[in-house]
Design an enzyme around this catalytic site. Sequence first.
Site, mmCIF file in Angstrom:
data_model
loop_
_atom_site.group_PDB
_atom_site.id
_atom_site.type_symbol
_atom_site.label_atom_id
_atom_site.label_comp_id
_atom_site.label_asym_id
_atom_site.label_seq_id
_atom_site.Cartn_x
_atom_site.Cartn_y
_atom_site.Cartn_z
ATOM 1 N N GLN A 182 39.527 29.680 -15.841
ATOM 2 C CA GLN A 182 38.501 30.698 -16.075
ATOM 3 C C GLN A 182 37.137 30.156 -15.682
ATOM 4 O OE1 GLN A 182 37.923 31.392 -20.219
ATOM 5 N NE2 GLN A 182 36.728 33.247 -19.962
ATOM 6 N N GLY A 183 36.405 30.878 -14.841
ATOM 7 C CA GLY A 183 35.068 30.477 -14.424
ATOM 8 C C GLY A 183 34.017 31.444 -14.935
ATOM 9 N N SER A 203 31.298 30.356 -17.892
ATOM 10 C CA SER A 203 30.074 29.660 -18.308
ATOM 11 C C SER A 203 29.427 28.909 -17.156
ATOM 12 C CB SER A 203 30.380 28.676 -19.439
ATOM 13 O OG SER A 203 30.802 29.354 -20.597
ATOM 14 N N SER A 218 38.130 24.917 -18.580
ATOM 15 C CA SER A 218 39.334 24.299 -19.139
ATOM 16 C C SER A 218 40.470 24.337 -18.121
ATOM 17 C CB SER A 218 39.754 25.032 -20.414
ATOM 18 O OG SER A 218 38.753 24.942 -21.402
ATOM 19 N N GLU A 245 41.111 36.557 -25.185
ATOM 20 C CA GLU A 245 41.009 35.147 -25.558
ATOM 21 C C GLU A 245 40.827 34.998 -27.061
ATOM 22 O OE1 GLU A 245 38.615 31.113 -24.236
ATOM 23 O OE2 GLU A 245 37.692 33.045 -23.840
ATOM 24 N N SER A 293 30.365 31.480 -29.468
ATOM 25 C CA SER A 293 30.003 30.682 -30.629
ATOM 26 C C SER A 293 30.090 31.515 -31.903
ATOM 27 C CB SER A 293 28.578 30.138 -30.471
ATOM 28 O OG SER A 293 27.646 31.206 -30.530
#
Length: 410
Positions: free
Chosen positions: A129-130, A132, A164, A247, A384
């Site tokens: 996954q791209g 951030s 990740s 997710e 977050s």
Amino acid sequence: MDITYPPEAEAFRYRIRAFLAEHLPPGWTGPGALPPVEREAFGSRWRRALSASGLVAVSWPTEYGGGGLSPVEQLVLAEEFARANAPERAENDLLGIDLFGNTLIALGSEAQKKHFLPRILTGEDRWCQGFSEPEAGSDLASVRTRAVLDGDEWVINGQKIWTSAGLGANWIFVLVRTNPDAPKHQGLSMLLVPMEQPGVEVRPIVNAAGHSSFCEVFFTDARTGSAHVVGGVGNGWPTAMTALGFERASQLTTAAIEFGRDFERLCELARERGKNTDPHIRDELAWCFSRIQIMRYRGYRGLTLSLDGRQPGAEAAITKVIWSEYFRRHTDLAAEILELEALGPSGPGNGGARLIPEAGTPNSPACWMDELLYSRAATIYAGSSQIQRTVIGEQLLGLPREPRREARQG
């Protein structure tokens, strides 16, 4: 709440037990019982067996290679695999199936589904996954990676970080800016980009536990086909939110199972160290147990919603806060039980991810400290805790929106 399983789910349970009896070695106690050099080879054989038996994505539609079963069977599978200490899925599978695959089923074109979904199941395509970037984490809409259409291809330039499983992936789903003149939430698109090309560079990042579990990815005139857009050009923001919903909800039905297994190990650690009669430790263990039960019943509630055809939405933020903050607190408790051993941990580690104890050392101090360091990021990745609480307040409770930074500066 009725939490009994329907007959078809229990029949599926017996099928899974038969599969486990056939494919796990006699006397199997978990991947940690294998020497490190043998784990990778066994993991590859295990992945092929899952694919051949249709157990990689049991709730996907059959026309795309899935099992065509309900989320209840998916939960049964997780329960039985946890009971048998079966190997956990590789992170590329978690990203490819739980995030990208489910998003593609929800929003992708028919051509995209038919091409990509079967390749995920066979393991031919391994996804990361791209999203951030160095200056666009929680404020994801501020991404600067650009994509410009050049004939029948997109040309991508920019950088992603905290990717990740980037080292093991050969495809990446990327949130990029395709219209720099549009408002920041409206000028985004989600592209599917092959990583095995000269314009893509992957650099590992060493985490606090000393492992390279995530990477930064650089795009320099990287290319992908013009049709490799999920959700439509300019619709990248809602597409990304759908992926993040999957997710955050991916732990909805399995968190109680996974953390329940770790909780049993934590209780054993307290007994081994003679802390099981300490009133403070007992109170903390009781807190952990109560949160696992909350996760369990929220998981059942999520199953009910998914059976009604509802996609994960803002409610996934509640689950994300619960499991990620539990993750940190129960590893803090392990360190408290270990006392000085936590400062100089000994014994085998776990490779920087979830606990994979060696045979005979289920409570290695090094294993717990690897887990503790890994858990520090749990309240940050996938949104977050602060962002999740904002979502809960604004979208679920209807509280007034927080003043945005631009307004405060004015």
